[in-house]
Design a protein around this motif. Structure first.
Motif, PDB file in Angstrom:
ATOM      1  N   THR A  88       5.317   0.577  -0.399  1.00 13.41           N
ATOM      2  CA  THR A  88       5.571  -0.708  -0.471  1.00 13.41           C
ATOM      3  C   THR A  88       6.434  -1.010   0.739  1.00 13.41           C
ATOM      4  OG1 THR A  88       7.319  -0.062  -2.050  1.00 13.41           O
ATOM      5  CG2 THR A  88       5.488  -1.130  -2.917  1.00 13.41           C
ATOM      6  N   LEU A 148       8.073  -1.358  -5.945  1.00 19.59           N
ATOM      7  CA  LEU A 148       6.709  -1.274  -6.857  1.00 19.59           C
ATOM      8  C   LEU A 148       6.640  -2.728  -7.615  1.00 19.59           C
ATOM      9  CD1 LEU A 148       5.033   1.853  -7.343  1.00 19.59           C
ATOM     10  CD2 LEU A 148       3.947  -0.024  -6.368  1.00 19.59           C
ATOM     11  N   ARG A 150       7.176  -5.577  -6.956  1.00 19.86           N
ATOM     12  CA  ARG A 150       6.545  -6.675  -5.813  1.00 19.86           C
ATOM     13  C   ARG A 150       5.067  -6.582  -5.874  1.00 19.86           C
ATOM     14  NH1 ARG A 150      11.354  -7.314  -2.113  1.00 19.86           N
ATOM     15  NH2 ARG A 150      13.057  -8.135  -3.846  1.00 19.86           N
ATOM     16  N   ALA A 151       4.732  -5.386  -6.285  1.00 19.06           N
ATOM     17  CA  ALA A 151       3.099  -5.089  -6.345  1.00 19.06           C
ATOM     18  C   ALA A 151       2.429  -5.287  -7.735  1.00 19.06           C
ATOM     19  CB  ALA A 151       2.871  -4.128  -5.574  1.00 19.06           C
ATOM     20  N   VAL A 199      -3.335   0.236  -4.777  1.00 22.26           N
ATOM     21  CA  VAL A 199      -2.479  -1.083  -4.439  1.00 22.26           C
ATOM     22  C   VAL A 199      -3.338  -1.746  -3.171  1.00 22.26           C
ATOM     23  CG1 VAL A 199      -0.265  -2.149  -3.983  1.00 22.26           C
ATOM     24  CG2 VAL A 199      -0.288  -0.076  -5.331  1.00 22.26           C
ATOM     25  N   SER A 201      -4.443  -3.545  -0.035  1.00 28.80           N
ATOM     26  CA  SER A 201      -3.404  -4.325   0.857  1.00 28.80           C
ATOM     27  C   SER A 201      -4.153  -5.590   1.313  1.00 28.80           C
ATOM     28  CB  SER A 201      -3.086  -3.326   1.980  1.00 28.80           C
ATOM     29  OG  SER A 201      -4.162  -3.609   3.213  1.00 28.80           O
ATOM     30  N   ARG A 216      -4.246 -13.308  -4.674  1.00 27.96           N
ATOM     31  CA  ARG A 216      -3.273 -12.337  -4.439  1.00 27.96           C
ATOM     32  C   ARG A 216      -4.199 -10.956  -4.570  1.00 27.96           C
ATOM     33  NH1 ARG A 216       2.617 -11.263  -6.227  1.00 27.96           N
ATOM     34  NH2 ARG A 216       2.119  -9.661  -4.767  1.00 27.96           N
ATOM     35  N   ASP A 218      -2.757  -7.581  -3.530  1.00 32.40           N
ATOM     36  CA  ASP A 218      -1.949  -6.513  -3.655  1.00 32.40           C
ATOM     37  C   ASP A 218      -1.220  -6.121  -4.989  1.00 32.40           C
ATOM     38  OD1 ASP A 218      -0.294  -8.937  -3.533  1.00 32.40           O
ATOM     39  OD2 ASP A 218       0.880  -8.208  -2.101  1.00 32.40           O
ATOM     40  N   TYR A 219      -1.810  -6.434  -5.890  1.00 29.18           N
ATOM     41  CA  TYR A 219      -1.500  -5.934  -7.277  1.00 29.18           C
ATOM     42  C   TYR A 219      -1.800  -4.541  -7.552  1.00 29.18           C
ATOM     43  CZ  TYR A 219      -0.086 -10.596  -9.084  1.00 29.18           C
ATOM     44  OH  TYR A 219       0.465 -11.773  -9.206  1.00 29.18           O
ATOM     45  N   LEU A 220      -0.942  -3.972  -7.892  1.00 30.44           N
ATOM     46  CA  LEU A 220      -1.491  -2.463  -8.302  1.00 30.44           C
ATOM     47  C   LEU A 220      -2.552  -2.546  -9.649  1.00 30.44           C
ATOM     48  CD1 LEU A 220       0.888   0.720  -8.719  1.00 30.44           C
ATOM     49  CD2 LEU A 220      -0.397  -0.213 -10.816  1.00 30.44           C
TER      50      LEU A 220
END
Ligand SMILES: CC(C)(COP(=O)(O)OP(=O)(O)OC[C@H]1O[C@@H](n2cnc3c(N)ncnc32)[C@H](O)[C@@H]1OP(=O)(O)O)[C@@H](O)C(=O)NCCC(=O)NCCS
Length: 333
Positions: A88, A148, A150-151, A199, A201, A216, A218-220
Protein backbone atom coordinates in the motif's frame (compact mmCIF):
# COMPACT_ATOMS: atom_id res chain seq x y z
CA UNK A 1 36.21 -14.69 -1.67
CA UNK A 2 36.03 -11.26 -0.04
CA UNK A 3 35.16 -10.99 3.64
CA UNK A 4 31.64 -11.81 4.83
CA UNK A 5 30.08 -10.07 7.81
CA UNK A 6 27.61 -10.97 10.50
CA UNK A 7 24.30 -9.09 10.16
CA UNK A 8 23.39 -7.77 13.62
CA UNK A 9 19.99 -6.33 14.45
CA UNK A 10 21.02 -3.08 16.16
CA UNK A 11 17.69 -1.24 16.45
CA UNK A 12 13.95 -1.67 16.12
CA UNK A 13 11.06 0.78 16.00
CA UNK A 14 7.38 0.96 15.27
CA UNK A 15 4.60 3.47 14.71
CA UNK A 16 0.87 2.81 15.01
CA UNK A 17 -1.77 5.41 14.16
CA UNK A 18 -3.52 6.87 17.20
CA UNK A 19 -7.07 6.07 16.03
CA UNK A 20 -8.38 2.87 17.60
CA UNK A 21 -11.30 1.15 15.84
CA UNK A 22 -13.05 -1.45 17.98
CA UNK A 23 -15.02 -4.41 16.66
CA UNK A 24 -18.24 -2.72 17.73
CA UNK A 25 -17.49 0.18 15.40
CA UNK A 26 -17.74 -2.15 12.41
CA UNK A 27 -21.18 -3.26 13.42
CA UNK A 28 -22.40 0.19 14.45
CA UNK A 29 -20.64 2.89 12.40
CA UNK A 30 -20.18 0.81 9.25
CA UNK A 31 -23.55 -0.90 9.53
CA UNK A 32 -21.99 -4.31 8.95
CA UNK A 33 -23.76 -7.57 9.81
CA UNK A 34 -21.18 -8.67 12.37
CA UNK A 35 -20.48 -8.47 16.10
CA UNK A 36 -17.63 -8.06 18.56
CA UNK A 37 -18.27 -11.61 19.77
CA UNK A 38 -18.01 -13.12 16.23
CA UNK A 39 -14.82 -11.25 15.39
CA UNK A 40 -13.14 -12.05 18.73
CA UNK A 41 -13.95 -15.77 18.68
CA UNK A 42 -13.16 -16.31 14.97
CA UNK A 43 -10.00 -14.16 14.78
CA UNK A 44 -8.83 -13.03 18.25
CA UNK A 45 -8.95 -9.41 17.07
CA UNK A 46 -10.48 -6.85 19.48
CA UNK A 47 -9.43 -3.61 17.81
CA UNK A 48 -7.13 -2.24 15.14
CA UNK A 49 -5.64 1.14 14.16
CA UNK A 50 -6.78 3.27 11.21
CA UNK A 51 -4.39 5.77 9.65
CA UNK A 52 -5.76 9.32 9.97
CA UNK A 53 -5.64 12.39 7.77
CA UNK A 54 -2.05 12.99 6.64
CA UNK A 55 -0.91 9.53 7.71
CA UNK A 56 0.27 7.18 4.96
CA UNK A 57 2.42 4.08 4.80
CA UNK A 58 5.41 6.34 4.04
CA UNK A 59 4.82 8.68 7.01
CA UNK A 60 4.23 5.76 9.38
CA UNK A 61 7.29 4.00 7.93
CA UNK A 62 9.47 7.08 8.38
CA UNK A 63 8.33 7.43 12.01
CA UNK A 64 9.07 3.74 12.70
CA UNK A 65 12.47 4.14 11.02
CA UNK A 66 13.28 7.15 13.23
CA UNK A 67 12.59 5.05 16.34
CA UNK A 68 14.77 2.22 14.98
CA UNK A 69 17.64 4.64 14.26
CA UNK A 70 17.35 6.08 17.78
CA UNK A 71 17.44 2.56 19.26
CA UNK A 72 20.54 1.79 17.17
CA UNK A 73 22.15 5.08 18.24
CA UNK A 74 22.65 6.07 14.59
CA UNK A 75 22.05 9.30 12.69
CA UNK A 76 20.21 9.10 9.34
CA UNK A 77 23.46 9.78 7.46
CA UNK A 78 24.92 6.50 8.75
CA UNK A 79 22.42 4.51 6.65
CA UNK A 80 23.75 2.92 3.42
CA UNK A 81 20.55 1.25 2.15
CA UNK A 82 16.77 1.59 2.62
CA UNK A 83 14.36 -1.22 1.72
CA UNK A 84 10.65 -0.78 2.39
CA UNK A 85 8.14 -3.63 2.20
CA UNK A 86 4.63 -2.51 1.34
CA UNK A 87 1.64 -3.33 -0.84
CA UNK A 88 0.00 0.00 0.00
CA UNK A 89 2.64 2.55 -1.05
CA UNK A 90 1.75 6.24 -1.20
CA UNK A 91 2.38 6.29 -4.94
CA UNK A 92 3.03 3.85 -7.78
CA UNK A 93 6.21 5.88 -8.30
CA UNK A 94 8.41 6.88 -6.58
CA UNK A 95 8.83 4.17 -3.98
CA UNK A 96 8.04 4.56 -0.29
CA UNK A 97 11.73 3.93 0.38
CA UNK A 98 12.60 7.12 -1.55
CA UNK A 99 9.97 9.09 0.39
CA UNK A 100 11.45 7.77 3.64
CA UNK A 101 15.00 8.61 2.47
CA UNK A 102 13.93 12.23 1.88
CA UNK A 103 11.87 12.48 5.08
CA UNK A 104 14.74 11.22 7.26
CA UNK A 105 17.41 13.19 5.38
CA UNK A 106 19.52 10.14 4.59
CA UNK A 107 22.40 10.36 2.10
CA UNK A 108 21.77 9.50 -1.60
CA UNK A 109 21.84 5.77 -0.86
CA UNK A 110 20.01 2.94 -2.69
CA UNK A 111 16.32 3.01 -1.71
CA UNK A 112 13.59 0.78 -3.12
CA UNK A 113 10.41 -1.09 -2.23
CA UNK A 114 9.74 -4.82 -2.05
CA UNK A 115 6.28 -6.26 -2.73
CA UNK A 116 5.54 -9.60 -1.10
CA UNK A 117 2.34 -8.83 0.81
CA UNK A 118 2.41 -10.09 4.41
CA UNK A 119 5.78 -11.79 3.73
CA UNK A 120 7.14 -8.43 2.56
CA UNK A 121 9.14 -7.58 5.66
CA UNK A 122 11.03 -10.88 5.63
CA UNK A 123 11.67 -10.54 1.89
CA UNK A 124 13.02 -7.01 2.49
CA UNK A 125 15.08 -8.28 5.43
CA UNK A 126 16.56 -10.90 3.12
CA UNK A 127 17.56 -8.33 0.47
CA UNK A 128 19.15 -6.02 3.05
CA UNK A 129 20.92 -8.96 4.69
CA UNK A 130 22.72 -9.77 1.41
CA UNK A 131 23.99 -6.15 1.19
CA UNK A 132 25.24 -6.14 4.78
CA UNK A 133 26.62 -9.70 4.69
CA UNK A 134 28.80 -8.91 1.64
CA UNK A 135 30.01 -5.53 2.91
CA UNK A 136 28.03 -3.54 0.30
CA UNK A 137 26.22 -1.72 3.16
CA UNK A 138 27.41 -1.15 6.73
CA UNK A 139 24.04 -0.11 8.12
CA UNK A 140 20.71 -0.87 6.39
CA UNK A 141 17.21 0.26 7.23
CA UNK A 142 14.42 -2.26 6.64
CA UNK A 143 10.84 -1.00 6.94
CA UNK A 144 7.45 -2.76 6.76
CA UNK A 145 4.63 -0.22 6.39
CA UNK A 146 0.98 -0.56 5.38
CA UNK A 147 -2.35 1.25 5.28
CA UNK A 148 -4.44 -1.72 4.19
CA UNK A 149 -7.58 -0.17 5.68
CA UNK A 150 -7.49 2.18 2.68
CA UNK A 151 -7.77 -0.84 0.35
CA UNK A 152 -10.53 -2.71 2.10
CA UNK A 153 -14.12 -3.10 1.08
CA UNK A 154 -16.05 -2.06 4.19
CA UNK A 155 -19.11 -3.92 2.90
CA UNK A 156 -17.23 -7.27 2.89
CA UNK A 157 -17.50 -8.61 6.43
CA UNK A 158 -15.18 -11.54 5.58
CA UNK A 159 -12.16 -9.37 5.02
CA UNK A 160 -12.54 -5.81 6.32
CA UNK A 161 -12.57 -6.83 9.98
CA UNK A 162 -9.11 -8.42 9.70
CA UNK A 163 -6.81 -5.55 8.78
CA UNK A 164 -5.17 -2.58 10.46
CA UNK A 165 -2.54 0.06 9.67
CA UNK A 166 0.98 0.50 11.04
CA UNK A 167 4.70 0.33 10.44
CA UNK A 168 7.75 -1.35 11.92
CA UNK A 169 11.44 -1.00 11.15
CA UNK A 170 14.81 -2.52 11.97
CA UNK A 171 18.42 -1.45 11.49
CA UNK A 172 20.84 -4.13 10.34
CA UNK A 173 24.56 -3.51 10.94
CA UNK A 174 27.66 -5.33 9.75
CA UNK A 175 29.70 -7.03 12.49
CA UNK A 176 32.79 -9.24 12.39
CA UNK A 177 30.93 -11.72 14.65
CA UNK A 178 29.21 -14.26 12.40
CA UNK A 179 26.94 -16.13 14.82
CA UNK A 180 24.67 -13.21 15.78
CA UNK A 181 21.86 -11.39 14.05
CA UNK A 182 20.22 -12.81 10.95
CA UNK A 183 21.32 -16.45 10.90
CA UNK A 184 19.05 -18.07 8.33
CA UNK A 185 16.34 -17.03 5.87
CA UNK A 186 13.82 -19.02 3.86
CA UNK A 187 11.59 -17.46 1.20
CA UNK A 188 8.96 -19.20 -0.96
CA UNK A 189 6.25 -18.32 -3.49
CA UNK A 190 3.41 -19.99 -5.40
CA UNK A 191 1.96 -17.61 -7.97
CA UNK A 192 -0.43 -20.28 -9.26
CA UNK A 193 -2.61 -19.44 -6.22
CA UNK A 194 -2.51 -15.69 -6.83
CA UNK A 195 -6.30 -15.34 -6.81
CA UNK A 196 -6.61 -16.25 -3.10
CA UNK A 197 -5.60 -12.74 -1.95
CA UNK A 198 -5.49 -9.82 -4.35
CA UNK A 199 -5.39 -6.04 -4.19
CA UNK A 200 -6.02 -5.01 -7.82
CA UNK A 201 -4.14 -1.84 -8.72
CA UNK A 202 -5.17 1.07 -10.89
CA UNK A 203 -2.65 -0.14 -13.46
CA UNK A 204 -4.59 -3.23 -14.45
CA UNK A 205 -4.55 -5.37 -17.59
CA UNK A 206 -8.35 -5.18 -17.87
CA UNK A 207 -9.92 -1.70 -17.90
CA UNK A 208 -12.94 -1.49 -15.59
CA UNK A 209 -16.43 -1.33 -17.07
CA UNK A 210 -18.33 1.94 -16.73
CA UNK A 211 -17.14 5.53 -16.55
CA UNK A 212 -13.65 6.05 -15.12
CA UNK A 213 -13.44 6.84 -11.38
CA UNK A 214 -16.86 5.43 -10.58
CA UNK A 215 -15.48 1.90 -10.36
CA UNK A 216 -13.03 1.36 -7.51
CA UNK A 217 -10.44 -1.20 -8.49
CA UNK A 218 -8.21 -1.39 -5.51
CA UNK A 219 -10.24 -3.25 -2.90
CA UNK A 220 -8.66 -6.25 -1.29
CA UNK A 221 -10.31 -9.55 -2.27
CA UNK A 222 -9.71 -12.76 -0.39
CA UNK A 223 -10.89 -16.36 -0.17
CA UNK A 224 -10.90 -16.63 3.61
CA UNK A 225 -11.22 -20.39 4.11
CA UNK A 226 -8.56 -21.32 1.53
CA UNK A 227 -6.18 -18.72 2.93
CA UNK A 228 -6.83 -20.10 6.41
CA UNK A 229 -5.82 -23.63 5.33
CA UNK A 230 -2.76 -22.36 3.45
CA UNK A 231 -1.66 -20.30 6.46
CA UNK A 232 -1.89 -23.16 8.97
CA UNK A 233 -0.07 -25.63 6.67
CA UNK A 234 2.79 -23.26 5.84
CA UNK A 235 3.15 -22.00 9.41
CA UNK A 236 3.58 -25.58 10.64
CA UNK A 237 6.15 -26.35 7.90
CA UNK A 238 8.14 -23.19 8.59
CA UNK A 239 8.29 -23.85 12.34
CA UNK A 240 9.37 -27.47 11.84
CA UNK A 241 11.98 -26.49 9.22
CA UNK A 242 13.34 -23.77 11.53
CA UNK A 243 13.77 -26.31 14.34
CA UNK A 244 15.89 -28.43 11.98
CA UNK A 245 17.84 -25.34 10.83
CA UNK A 246 18.49 -24.34 14.47
CA UNK A 247 19.84 -27.82 15.31
CA UNK A 248 22.14 -27.69 12.27
CA UNK A 249 23.51 -24.36 13.56
CA UNK A 250 24.08 -25.89 17.01
CA UNK A 251 21.16 -24.05 18.62
CA UNK A 252 18.62 -25.75 20.89
CA UNK A 253 15.81 -24.17 18.89
CA UNK A 254 14.04 -20.83 18.69
CA UNK A 255 13.56 -19.28 22.14
CA UNK A 256 10.70 -17.12 20.89
CA UNK A 257 8.37 -17.32 17.87
CA UNK A 258 7.04 -14.12 16.31
CA UNK A 259 4.50 -15.17 13.69
CA UNK A 260 2.68 -12.93 11.23
CA UNK A 261 -0.21 -11.51 13.27
CA UNK A 262 -2.97 -13.01 11.20
CA UNK A 263 -5.61 -14.81 13.26
CA UNK A 264 -5.39 -16.39 16.73
CA UNK A 265 -7.06 -19.58 15.49
CA UNK A 266 -4.50 -19.97 12.66
CA UNK A 267 -1.64 -19.48 15.13
CA UNK A 268 -3.13 -21.86 17.73
CA UNK A 269 -3.81 -24.60 15.16
CA UNK A 270 -0.28 -24.37 13.79
CA UNK A 271 1.32 -24.38 17.27
CA UNK A 272 -0.60 -27.50 18.17
CA UNK A 273 0.37 -29.32 14.95
CA UNK A 274 4.02 -28.24 15.22
CA UNK A 275 4.18 -28.97 18.97
CA UNK A 276 5.54 -25.49 19.69
CA UNK A 277 4.90 -24.13 23.22
CA UNK A 278 2.28 -21.40 23.29
CA UNK A 279 4.02 -19.45 26.06
CA UNK A 280 6.97 -18.75 23.74
CA UNK A 281 4.88 -17.03 21.08
CA UNK A 282 4.44 -13.27 20.72
CA UNK A 283 0.91 -12.17 19.80
CA UNK A 284 -0.44 -8.62 19.52
CA UNK A 285 -3.13 -9.15 16.87
CA UNK A 286 -5.83 -8.54 19.47
CA UNK A 287 -4.79 -4.86 19.47
CA UNK A 288 -3.67 -4.26 15.88
CA UNK A 289 -5.28 -6.90 13.65
CA UNK A 290 -3.35 -7.94 10.56
CA UNK A 291 -1.02 -5.13 9.47
CA UNK A 292 0.50 -7.14 6.60
CA UNK A 293 4.18 -6.25 6.05
CA UNK A 294 4.21 -4.26 9.30
CA UNK A 295 2.99 -7.10 11.49
CA UNK A 296 6.26 -8.94 12.19
CA UNK A 297 8.50 -5.86 12.76
CA UNK A 298 5.86 -4.21 15.00
CA UNK A 299 5.57 -7.39 17.11
CA UNK A 300 9.37 -7.74 17.25
CA UNK A 301 9.78 -4.12 18.38
CA UNK A 302 7.12 -4.50 21.08
CA UNK A 303 8.61 -7.81 22.23
CA UNK A 304 12.04 -6.21 22.66
CA UNK A 305 10.73 -3.08 24.36
CA UNK A 306 8.58 -5.05 26.83
CA UNK A 307 11.30 -7.61 27.63
CA UNK A 308 9.30 -10.42 26.01
CA UNK A 309 12.52 -11.26 24.19
CA UNK A 310 16.01 -10.22 25.24
CA UNK A 311 19.48 -9.79 23.79
CA UNK A 312 20.93 -13.28 23.24
CA UNK A 313 17.55 -14.89 22.45
CA UNK A 314 17.13 -16.67 19.15
CA UNK A 315 13.89 -15.51 17.58
CA UNK A 316 12.00 -17.19 14.76
CA UNK A 317 10.13 -14.74 12.53
CA UNK A 318 7.51 -16.31 10.26
CA UNK A 319 5.19 -14.72 7.69
CA UNK A 320 2.87 -15.72 4.86
CA UNK A 321 0.37 -14.02 2.61
CA UNK A 322 -0.57 -12.88 -0.88
CA UNK A 323 1.38 -14.22 -3.78
CA UNK A 324 1.09 -16.69 -2.32
CA UNK A 325 4.31 -16.14 -0.39
CA UNK A 326 5.70 -17.59 2.82
CA UNK A 327 8.96 -16.97 4.63
CA UNK A 328 10.98 -17.27 7.83
CA UNK A 329 14.05 -15.81 9.47
CA UNK A 330 16.10 -17.07 12.43
CA UNK A 331 17.62 -14.10 14.26
CA UNK A 332 19.85 -14.12 17.34
CA UNK A 333 19.28 -10.80 19.10
C1 LIG B 1 -12.10 -14.82 7.17
C2 LIG B 1 -12.23 -15.77 8.36
C3 LIG B 1 -12.10 -14.97 9.66
C4 LIG B 1 -13.61 -16.38 8.32
O1 LIG B 1 -13.76 -17.27 9.43
P1 LIG B 1 -14.31 -18.74 9.21
O2 LIG B 1 -14.43 -19.36 10.53
O3 LIG B 1 -13.44 -19.41 8.18
O4 LIG B 1 -15.72 -18.45 8.65
P2 LIG B 1 -16.37 -19.00 7.30
O5 LIG B 1 -15.71 -18.38 6.11
O6 LIG B 1 -16.40 -20.50 7.41
O7 LIG B 1 -17.81 -18.41 7.44
C5 LIG B 1 -18.71 -18.86 8.44
C6 LIG B 1 -19.92 -17.95 8.44
O8 LIG B 1 -19.58 -16.69 9.06
C7 LIG B 1 -19.98 -15.63 8.22
N1 LIG B 1 -19.11 -14.49 8.43
C8 LIG B 1 -17.97 -14.18 7.76
N2 LIG B 1 -17.45 -13.04 8.25
C9 LIG B 1 -18.29 -12.62 9.24
C10 LIG B 1 -18.28 -11.52 10.12
N3 LIG B 1 -17.31 -10.56 10.09
N4 LIG B 1 -19.27 -11.42 11.02
C11 LIG B 1 -20.25 -12.34 11.08
N5 LIG B 1 -20.32 -13.42 10.27
C12 LIG B 1 -19.34 -13.55 9.35
C13 LIG B 1 -19.91 -16.21 6.82
O9 LIG B 1 -20.71 -15.46 5.93
C14 LIG B 1 -20.43 -17.60 7.04
O10 LIG B 1 -21.82 -17.56 7.08
P3 LIG B 1 -22.69 -18.72 6.41
O11 LIG B 1 -22.32 -19.97 7.17
O12 LIG B 1 -24.08 -18.25 6.63
O13 LIG B 1 -22.25 -18.76 4.98
C15 LIG B 1 -11.17 -16.89 8.31
O14 LIG B 1 -11.45 -17.76 7.24
C16 LIG B 1 -9.79 -16.37 8.17
O15 LIG B 1 -9.27 -15.73 9.06
N6 LIG B 1 -9.10 -16.67 7.05
C17 LIG B 1 -7.77 -16.22 6.79
C18 LIG B 1 -7.84 -14.83 6.22
C19 LIG B 1 -6.57 -14.07 6.40
O16 LIG B 1 -6.02 -14.05 7.46
N7 LIG B 1 -6.08 -13.42 5.32
C20 LIG B 1 -4.89 -12.69 5.33
C21 LIG B 1 -3.75 -13.67 5.22
S1 LIG B 1 -2.20 -12.87 5.21
Amino acid sequence: MSQLYGVALTGTGSCLPARVVTNDEFAEALNLDTSDEWIRTRTGIRERRFAGVGETSATLGAAAARHALAAAGLAPDAIDLIVCATVTPDLMCPSNACLIQAELGCRHVPAFDVSAACSGFLYALSVATQFVRTGAARHALVVGAEVLTRAMDVTDRNSCILFGDGAGAVVLSATPVLNVGVRNLRLYSDGSRQELIQVPSRVTPVPPPGPPMLQRLDYLRMSGREVYRFAVTRLVELIQQAEVDCREMGLAGPDVLIPHQVNQRIIDAALEDAGFPKDRVVVNLDRYGNTSAASVPVALDEALRTGRCRPGDTVLLVAFGGGLTWSSAIVTL
